[in-house]
Scaffold this motif. Structure first.
Motif, PDB file in Angstrom:
ATOM      1  N   GLN A 166      -1.860  47.309  24.615  1.00 58.07           N
ATOM      2  CA  GLN A 166      -1.970  45.867  24.306  1.00 58.07           C
ATOM      3  C   GLN A 166      -3.317  45.365  24.837  1.00 58.07           C
ATOM      4  N   ALA A 167      -3.723  44.210  24.355  1.00 62.35           N
ATOM      5  CA  ALA A 167      -4.923  43.578  24.925  1.00 62.35           C
ATOM      6  C   ALA A 167      -4.643  43.259  26.401  1.00 62.35           C
ATOM      7  N   PHE A 168      -5.591  43.629  27.292  1.00 66.20           N
ATOM      8  CA  PHE A 168      -5.467  43.285  28.718  1.00 66.20           C
ATOM      9  C   PHE A 168      -5.479  41.774  28.855  1.00 66.20           C
ATOM     10  N   LEU A 169      -4.570  41.248  29.680  1.00 63.33           N
ATOM     11  CA  LEU A 169      -4.543  39.802  29.945  1.00 63.33           C
ATOM     12  C   LEU A 169      -4.928  39.541  31.394  1.00 63.33           C
ATOM     13  N   THR A 170      -5.846  38.634  31.623  1.00 61.95           N
ATOM     14  CA  THR A 170      -6.242  38.292  32.998  1.00 61.95           C
ATOM     15  C   THR A 170      -5.187  37.375  33.620  1.00 61.95           C
ATOM     16  N   ASP A 171      -5.312  37.117  34.918  1.00 62.14           N
ATOM     17  CA  ASP A 171      -4.387  36.191  35.593  1.00 62.14           C
ATOM     18  C   ASP A 171      -4.396  34.834  34.894  1.00 62.14           C
ATOM     19  N   GLY A 172      -5.492  34.521  34.244  1.00 59.38           N
ATOM     20  CA  GLY A 172      -5.618  33.230  33.565  1.00 59.38           C
ATOM     21  C   GLY A 172      -5.139  33.263  32.124  1.00 59.38           C
ATOM     22  N   GLY A 173      -4.651  34.439  31.691  1.00 55.96           N
ATOM     23  CA  GLY A 173      -4.127  34.549  30.325  1.00 55.96           C
ATOM     24  C   GLY A 173      -5.193  34.738  29.266  1.00 55.96           C
ATOM     25  N   HIS A 174      -6.377  35.189  29.690  1.00 58.57           N
ATOM     26  CA  HIS A 174      -7.471  35.399  28.743  1.00 58.57           C
ATOM     27  C   HIS A 174      -7.671  36.886  28.453  1.00 58.57           C
ATOM     28  N   TYR A 175      -8.501  37.159  27.469  1.00 60.57           N
ATOM     29  CA  TYR A 175      -8.889  38.536  27.167  1.00 60.57           C
ATOM     30  C   TYR A 175     -10.203  38.849  27.889  1.00 60.57           C
ATOM     31  N   ILE A 176     -10.508  40.156  27.960  1.00 59.11           N
ATOM     32  CA  ILE A 176     -11.817  40.565  28.461  1.00 59.11           C
ATOM     33  C   ILE A 176     -12.485  41.446  27.410  1.00 59.11           C
TER      34      ILE A 176
END
Ligand SMILES: O=C[C@H](O)[C@H](O)[C@H](O)COP(=O)(O)O
Length: 230
Positions: A166-176
């Motif tokens: 899956q797309a990695f999600l940051t603690d802030g719910g964003h992509y990188i």
């Protein structure tokens, strides 16, 4: 010495700078984790600090090891932040951070800090940022493909970071987007250009933010301070 010993050595040296009563930014990554543990040892001996974590995983580690935590809302001024880096450019000590996915909160806490001490093993030192690996850029999931194209127009090859398919999600719910620019001659200019792209939340370029870099290698410890870019 193995890599972990070098990381731990740099981390312990940085934690020596923490004074009683300080508000301390707690970085993210394997090197910063050694600093959290070293700080927790001092807390168990009576040191009083408030930790401001730069990621959920650092918060979990700090709580488990007995460091009292606060928020930037309660403590908008941080005395000292100790964090790692993926690359450190010799001279001006510009950084690439974010391979651990925590760049946004790290940059916010670093910007709120009186001092930012970076701890690395010597493998992180480069002549030019971008020499070893990609530049992580945190982006909104909405329209990330258009954001990727804008980054590629700046010269970077943008790849969506994935985790378990899956797309990695940051603690802030964003992509990188991990962007390969190659050696970056003018990091401040690139940072400004990336910041202007709609959809970009933050880049992993930390320019002019490090107060000092503590480097551990086989020969011991060296403390670097910023000097003008060549
Ligand atoms: O997002 C993660 C942080 O920027 C880390 O500080 C950086 O990736 C260095 O991590 P490590 O000490 O594990 O090499």
């Amino acid at each position: 010495m193995d890599l972990n010993t070098l990381k731990q050595t740099a981390a312990r040296r940085a934690v020596e700078d923490v004074e009683d009563g300080m508000v301390v930014g707690l970085g993210t990554g394997s090197t910063a984790a050694f600093a959290v543990s070293a700080l927790a040892e001092r807390v168990r001996l009576g040191l009083r600090v408030v930790g401001i974590p730069t990621s959920e995983r650092t918060a979990r580690q700090a709580e488990a090891e007995g460091i009292g935590l606060g928020t930037l809302a309660e403590y908008p001024r941080v005395d000292l932040t100790i964090d790692g880096a993926d690359e450190v450019a010799l001279g001006e000590l510009a950084l690439i951070k974010g391979l651990g996915g925590a760049l946004l909160r790290e940059k916010i806490v670093a910007a709120a800090s009186e001092r930012l001490i970076i701890i690395v093993d010597a493998t992180k030192l480069v002549e030019r940022l971008g020499s070893h690996g990609p530049l992580p850029v945190e982006v909104a999931p909405f329209g990330w493909q258009a954001t990727a194209r804008a980054l590629e127009r700046l010269g970077g090859q943008a790849n969506l970071r994935a985790q378990e398919g899956q797309a990695f999600l940051t603690d802030g719910g964003h992509y990188i987007l991990d962007c390969r620019f190659g050696p970056i001659a003018r990091p401040a200019e690139l940072e400004a250009a990336i910041d202007r792209i709609p959809g970009v939340v933050e880049s992993g370029l930390f320019v002019g933010m490090a107060s000092a870099v503590i480097v551990a290698d086989e020969g011991g410890i060296e403390v670097l301070t910023p000097s003008a870019a060549p």
